[in-house]
Design an enzyme around this catalytic site. Sequence first.
Site, PDB file in Angstrom:
ATOM      1  CB  CYS A 117      58.018  32.470  78.890  1.00 48.24           C
ATOM      2  SG  CYS A 117      58.653  33.949  78.094  1.00 48.24           S
TER       3      CYS A 117
ATOM      4  CB  CYS B 140      58.990  31.185  74.907  1.00 47.71           C
ATOM      5  SG  CYS B 140      60.457  31.181  75.966  1.00 47.71           S
TER       6      CYS B 140
ATOM      7  CG  HIS C 159      62.875  31.881  78.929  1.00 46.52           C
ATOM      8  ND1 HIS C 159      61.683  32.569  78.837  1.00 46.52           N
ATOM      9  CD2 HIS C 159      63.069  31.629  80.244  1.00 46.52           C
ATOM     10  CE1 HIS C 159      61.171  32.698  80.056  1.00 46.52           C
ATOM     11  NE2 HIS C 159      61.990  32.147  80.928  1.00 46.52           N
TER      12      HIS C 159
ATOM     13  CG  ASN D 295      61.828  48.913  83.461  1.00 44.17           C
ATOM     14  OD1 ASN D 295      62.581  49.883  83.467  1.00 44.17           O
ATOM     15  ND2 ASN D 295      60.521  49.030  83.450  1.00 44.17           N
TER      16      ASN D 295
ATOM     17  CG  HIS E 149      61.666  35.938  76.600  1.00 42.91           C
ATOM     18  ND1 HIS E 149      61.412  34.656  76.137  1.00 42.91           N
ATOM     19  CD2 HIS E 149      62.261  36.580  75.574  1.00 42.91           C
ATOM     20  CE1 HIS E 149      61.822  34.565  74.885  1.00 42.91           C
ATOM     21  NE2 HIS E 149      62.343  35.720  74.525  1.00 42.91           N
TER      22      HIS E 149
ATOM     23  CG  HIS F 109      60.429  42.275  77.847  1.00 45.35           C
ATOM     24  ND1 HIS F 109      60.800  41.474  78.910  1.00 45.35           N
ATOM     25  CD2 HIS F 109      59.610  43.220  78.370  1.00 45.35           C
ATOM     26  CE1 HIS F 109      60.229  41.911  80.017  1.00 45.35           C
ATOM     27  NE2 HIS F 109      59.497  42.973  79.724  1.00 45.35           N
TER      28      HIS F 109
ATOM     29  CD  GLN G  63      57.254  47.689  79.349  1.00 46.27           C
ATOM     30  OE1 GLN G  63      56.074  47.992  79.272  1.00 46.27           O
ATOM     31  NE2 GLN G  63      57.881  47.553  80.494  1.00 46.27           N
TER      32      GLN G  63
HETATM   33 ZN    ZN Z   1      60.570  33.108  77.240  1.00 48.92          ZN
END
Ligand code: ZN
Length: 334
Positions: free
Chosen positions: A33, A36, A90, A130, A141, A143, A145
């Site tokens: 990832c 992370c 994560h 998304n 993970h 997140h 944008q």
């Molecule tokens: Zn991660």
Amino acid sequence: MATSNELRWNPLLGTWIVVSSKRRGRPWRSGACPFCPGTPETGYGWDVLVLENKYPALRPDAAPSRKGSDIYRVKPGYGFCKVVVETPEHEGDLDTIPFKNLVRYIEALKNETENLCSDPKIKYVAPFRNKGEVIGVSLTHPHSQVYALPFIPPRVKVELRNAYRFWKRERKCLFCHILELERKENLRILYENTSFTMFMPFFAMWPYEVHIYSNDHLNMLTDLNKREVEDLADILKVTVAMYNSLFDFSLPYMMFIHQTPCNKKLEFYHLHIEFYPPHRSKDKLKYPAGIEWGAWTFTYDDLPENKATELKKSLKKVKDKLSKEKYSPRGIIF
Ligand code: ZN
Ligand code: ZN
Ligand code: FE
């Protein structure tokens, strides 16, 4: 192969298409990832992290692949694509990450909006999120944008145009008016705290679509005071918890923040957030298909009021779930 980032004009729709050749090399769920802690990019000692997108659709040093000619206009794909990593953990979603991270996450979106809008070539800052494999998310993970665009995107333009027309006629903000109508009818309102209201709009296009409007007439994330930032964190947490309690799995969704174009104070446009989950039932997806794409006409296969009732039931479960986690929502569940 040289990489290119350009805008190509679609003369039929009157809109720019963002074309970038580098994105062909985008990884699909491979390797460790990148979000992370402890990678060369991420390091250690953070709660919320803003990174540059490694495969940006838009970039400040954009080079087009060709020149435009006639109505086939081409412009450099100038802009910025950022990734906001919401937590060092994560796994998770906006309902499970610690509340203080959520507050920092909104502050990060607010700061990015301010910084990116200070570039005179940037016309619009679009934060979005998304989630879920079915909508093509390659990294689990948590997140979001942020795209900084050199043009006002078409959907926002349509909202601006209609909101302006309403304002000219009624001398009133269309969004404030919608909020009044939703309150008056009180069928589709789901949750409300001091600063924000979450509801399924009368005109929902996706089966479980919900919108969050600021209660006061605000334009942008940069308008939010400390209290409003916290209330936005709260309502996002409740909204996503509601989705994740609806069926017995973590519900995929797209989230998009609609704010005013950069450096404009508008009496007729109003900060709001839209959620579009692609599911229409536990095991069926609403895929935007022929009629939706070819005609931009959405068909809704139930009544929004029925779907709102389902979401209200889910919110009852959320109350118990959050109290077990010792989180008490700041507002009222309808
Ligand atoms: Zn991660
Ligand atoms: Zn308003
Ligand atoms: Fe909108």
